[in-house]
Enzyme design. Structure first.
Site, PDB file in Angstrom:
ATOM      1  N   THR A 104      -1.574   2.033   6.617  1.00 54.61           N
ATOM      2  CA  THR A 104      -2.595   2.182   6.826  1.00 54.61           C
ATOM      3  C   THR A 104      -2.671   0.638   7.765  1.00 54.61           C
ATOM      4  O   THR A 104      -3.713   0.792   9.272  1.00 54.61           O
ATOM      5  CB  THR A 104      -4.251   1.482   5.699  1.00 54.61           C
ATOM      6  OG1 THR A 104      -4.037   0.628   5.319  1.00 54.61           O
ATOM      7  CG2 THR A 104      -4.312   2.849   5.003  1.00 54.61           C
ATOM      8  N   VAL A 128      -1.537   4.299   0.025  1.00 53.37           N
ATOM      9  CA  VAL A 128       0.300   4.631   0.572  1.00 53.37           C
ATOM     10  C   VAL A 128      -0.324   3.125   2.056  1.00 53.37           C
ATOM     11  O   VAL A 128       0.224   3.308   2.611  1.00 53.37           O
ATOM     12  CB  VAL A 128       0.236   5.536   1.545  1.00 53.37           C
ATOM     13  CG1 VAL A 128       1.679   5.897   2.522  1.00 53.37           C
ATOM     14  CG2 VAL A 128      -0.228   6.603   1.546  1.00 53.37           C
ATOM     15  N   HIS A 129       0.005   2.468   0.727  1.00 51.50           N
ATOM     16  CA  HIS A 129      -1.164   0.891   1.577  1.00 51.50           C
ATOM     17  C   HIS A 129      -0.833   0.758   2.491  1.00 51.50           C
ATOM     18  O   HIS A 129      -1.375   0.836   3.289  1.00 51.50           O
ATOM     19  CB  HIS A 129      -0.535  -0.156   0.506  1.00 51.50           C
ATOM     20  CG  HIS A 129      -1.269  -0.012  -0.964  1.00 51.50           C
ATOM     21  ND1 HIS A 129      -2.497  -0.609  -1.554  1.00 51.50           N
ATOM     22  CD2 HIS A 129       0.200   0.415  -2.004  1.00 51.50           C
ATOM     23  CE1 HIS A 129      -1.756   0.024  -2.815  1.00 51.50           C
ATOM     24  NE2 HIS A 129      -0.729   0.160  -2.901  1.00 51.50           N
ATOM     25  N   ASP A 130       0.859   0.176   3.074  1.00 52.39           N
ATOM     26  CA  ASP A 130       0.955  -0.237   3.937  1.00 52.39           C
ATOM     27  C   ASP A 130       1.127   0.345   5.417  1.00 52.39           C
ATOM     28  O   ASP A 130       0.798  -0.197   6.656  1.00 52.39           O
ATOM     29  CB  ASP A 130       2.256  -1.029   4.555  1.00 52.39           C
ATOM     30  CG  ASP A 130       2.481  -2.223   3.302  1.00 52.39           C
ATOM     31  OD1 ASP A 130       1.928  -3.004   2.677  1.00 52.39           O
ATOM     32  OD2 ASP A 130       4.008  -3.194   2.980  1.00 52.39           O
ATOM     33  N   THR A 181      -6.847   0.828   0.690  1.00 51.34           N
ATOM     34  CA  THR A 181      -5.652   1.603   1.064  1.00 51.34           C
ATOM     35  C   THR A 181      -6.765   2.691  -0.514  1.00 51.34           C
ATOM     36  O   THR A 181      -5.437   3.545  -0.750  1.00 51.34           O
ATOM     37  CB  THR A 181      -4.875   0.843   0.464  1.00 51.34           C
ATOM     38  OG1 THR A 181      -4.952  -0.527  -0.790  1.00 51.34           O
ATOM     39  CG2 THR A 181      -4.602   0.131   1.527  1.00 51.34           C
TER      40      THR A 181
END
Ligand code: BDR
Ligand code: CA
Length: 327
Positions: A259, A255-257, A209
């Site tokens: 991914t 935009v961690h989540d 991420t």
């Protein structure tokens, strides 16, 4: 990494998922949810289940319903789940996500109420009734709900096809301690239970991420879509990215989540390896660490598909294309 085009024909890139999303919105969770809800031909979202994490449960549950409203999908049921982790003292991340849990946008009470019943009961009932290996669970927050469901009804693993988690850190280092990533640190005992479940697991850790980063141009493209969802995503990122850039000295924000959504839609954008991963849940400096045996030193069997790299431009192309479909 070599670029995989948005029109890839890799086999996983056409798969249809019967999907439940477990989430703690969370600025990046909201973007992940909009992204998923914009892809109904591939992601058959049955329900959202919420957990305390970035902010307390009442706020994550409101924000999940807001995401459904913003996506024009208020019919998606949202079940509230665990108010606190299995054993540790609760922690939150309002310093990153704001007091309401979403940076950069105004929040309000959504018109649609929560679905009746507890998220854990929903998961148990739904997975027991599901055909064998049929349900994909995307997990965007601490993994408390699934850990509780597994403790209550171990037979539910039968209904699960795959777990796709935003969780963990190895090569990158942590974001809440030097070695721990927030979702695992917030409930390491739950993460341990989930890893022991035997269900196929893909993890998207900070290792990937922190390689898929915003830029002014990428955010501008989302804003220029001209729809409400594009404005919301751009406003969230404009507020969320700078603090991450400053803290980690990175050229853009993660935009961690989101991914996780991209992985479900186009796994060919990502590269990883099946390895053994264990959670350190002992009190001490390693608390919440994902011990990822990348080189197989321990000779333990692989239990996780650990993603380390991704096509950043491919990710933003896909996100932008999907957000364009929303109101
Ligand atoms: C994860 O922690 C949360 O703050 C984010 O929503 C994401 O799920 C990143 O470490
Ligand atoms: Ca999250």
């Amino acid at each position: 990494m070599s670029t995989a085009s948005a029109a890839s024909t890799a086999p996983g890139d056409a798969e249809v998922h019967t999907l439940v999303i477990d989430t703690d919105p969370g600025a990046d969770d909201v973007i992940a949810l909009l992204f998923a809800l914009a892809s109904p031909e591939r992601l058959k979202v049955q329900a959202l289940t919420t957990v305390a994490g970035n902010v307390p449960l009442s706020k994550t549950s409101r924000n999940a319903r807001l995401a459904c409203e913003w996506a024009g999908r208020p019919e998606i049921p949202v079940y509230a789940g665990a108010q606190r982790p299995l054993q540790r003292t609760p922690i939150y991340a309002a310093n990153i996500h704001g007091r309401e849990g979403i940076t950069g946008v105004e929040v309000h009470e959504p018109a649609t109420p929560l679905a009746e019943g507890h998220a854990v009961d929903y998961l148990v009932g739904m997975l027991r009734a599901a055909p064998e290996k049929s349900v994909t669970l995307a997990m965007l927050g601490p993994q408390t709900n699934l850990a509780l469901a597994l403790a209550q009804a171990p037979d539910i693993v039968r209904g699960l096809r795959e777990l796709v988690l935003m969780a963990g850190a190895h090569f990158n280092g942590g974001n809440i301690t030097p070695v721990a990533e927030f979702n695992v640190f917030a409930d390491p005992h739950a993460a341990e239970a989930v890893l022991k479940s035997g269900v196929p697991i893909t993890m998207l850790p900070l290792d990937v991420t922190h390689k898929i980063l915003t830029s002014d141009a990428r955010i501008a493209r989302l804003r220029q879509l001209g729809n409400e969802a594009g404005r919301i995503v751009a406003d969230i990122l404009d507020a969320y990215a700078p603090q991450e850039m400053k803290h980690y000295d990175m050229p853009g924000g993660p935009v961690h989540d989101a991914t996780v959504t991209a992985y479900l839609l186009q796994p060919s954008l990502f590269r990883g390896r099946r390895i053994n991963v264990e959670i350190d849940s002992r009190e001490g400096m390693g608390f919440g660490q994902t011990v990822a045996d990348w080189h197989g030193s321990l000779k333990r069997s692989a239990n996780v598909n650990w993603i380390v790299d991704g096509d950043a431009q491919g990710f933003f192309d896909l996100l932008t294309e999907r957000i364009a479909r929303l109101p």
